[in-house]
Design an enzyme around this catalytic site. Sequence first.
Site, PDB file in Angstrom:
ATOM      1  N   CYS A 275       0.802  -1.224   0.000  1.00 27.08           N
ATOM      2  CA  CYS A 275       0.000   0.000   0.000  1.00 27.08           C
ATOM      3  C   CYS A 275       0.839   1.280   0.000  1.00 27.08           C
ATOM      4  CB  CYS A 275      -0.972   0.006   1.182  1.00 27.08           C
ATOM      5  SG  CYS A 275      -0.176  -0.078   2.797  1.00 27.08           S
ATOM      6  N   ARG A 276       2.079   1.203   0.493  1.00 26.29           N
ATOM      7  CA  ARG A 276       2.883   2.428   0.580  1.00 26.29           C
ATOM      8  C   ARG A 276       4.126   2.387  -0.308  1.00 26.29           C
ATOM      9  NH1 ARG A 276       4.573   4.598   5.829  1.00 26.29           N
ATOM     10  NH2 ARG A 276       4.466   6.520   4.616  1.00 26.29           N
TER      11      ARG A 276
END
Length: 326
Positions: A275-276
């Site tokens: 996600c990052r």
Amino acid sequence: MQSMINTVKGTALGVAGYLTPVLKESKFQETGVLTPEEFVAAGDHLVHHCPTWQWAKGEEAKIRPYLPADRQFLITRNVPCYRRCKQIEYCEDKEKVIEDEHDEDGGWVDTHHYDNAGSPTVEDKVCEMTLEAADTGDSDGEGAAGDHDDDDDDDEDEDGEAEDMEQFQESGLLDEVDPSTDLAQRKEPKPAKEKKSKSSEGDEIIRTRTYDLHITYDKYYQTPRLWLIGYDEDRTLLSVEQMYEDVSQDHAKKTVTMESHPHLSGPSMASVHPCRHAEVMKKIIETVTESGGEMGVHSYLIVFLKFVQTVIPTIEYDFTQNFAMN
């Protein structure tokens, strides 16, 4: 409870990924994401410069049409893991902030693999070899005088008599006991409680774990995703809890979760949630640009493996190219 939440999230993201259209236009410089074609190009670059990584096809039924059939994901096998994460001391002066955004996840902080204490660097090893070569002269410093009369020293070495081994044996030096091997001169055994870390034979043996690492392309997040599965020294699969022992406790069961591999059937594998990834990569691209450099998309996986190592610091997979941001 956390495991159940992760399962629900994984299922939801799987559906979202299925519905997400394939990225066609490059947005690497703007957002840090990759198209499938860019992922393949970065994978080819990694395989070329680090042959321990290879492309894999996976199962026929799970082939993704937006990737070449013979380039579905990357894999490297038998990566050593000598220590558990809990054996590493966290120290603020050895931290390197990679992503310093003030968010609920706390950003990315490299706490381990920049710490070389206890393991000699290449420079240290070269220095040691140089000193050993310099110490071949005798204790009076005559060896250091070779800068002025190297030819004379060579002649003297050639003309000198060889050591008489029979005389050396008769001197009794061979009968002297080496303190490092003399059982009588060893330290007294530790209390029983401390012996639990030893093997049944009483030897100090390092039980080495190994991991197989995979890199897939995540269609929803449009970034690479790292997967890993571990084995003990008998090549027996590690349990989930054992694998979490080799994950930074700041990330275990949060950033790293157990999920089904997108290209393989079988047991769930530990995965670093992507996600990052794009956010971190964008930050690195900006840093390189501000320093007057330029980062090409082919370097993506080289850099990706370096910042992901903060999550699994004791799994020694990163033998790729060095990358400097200045």
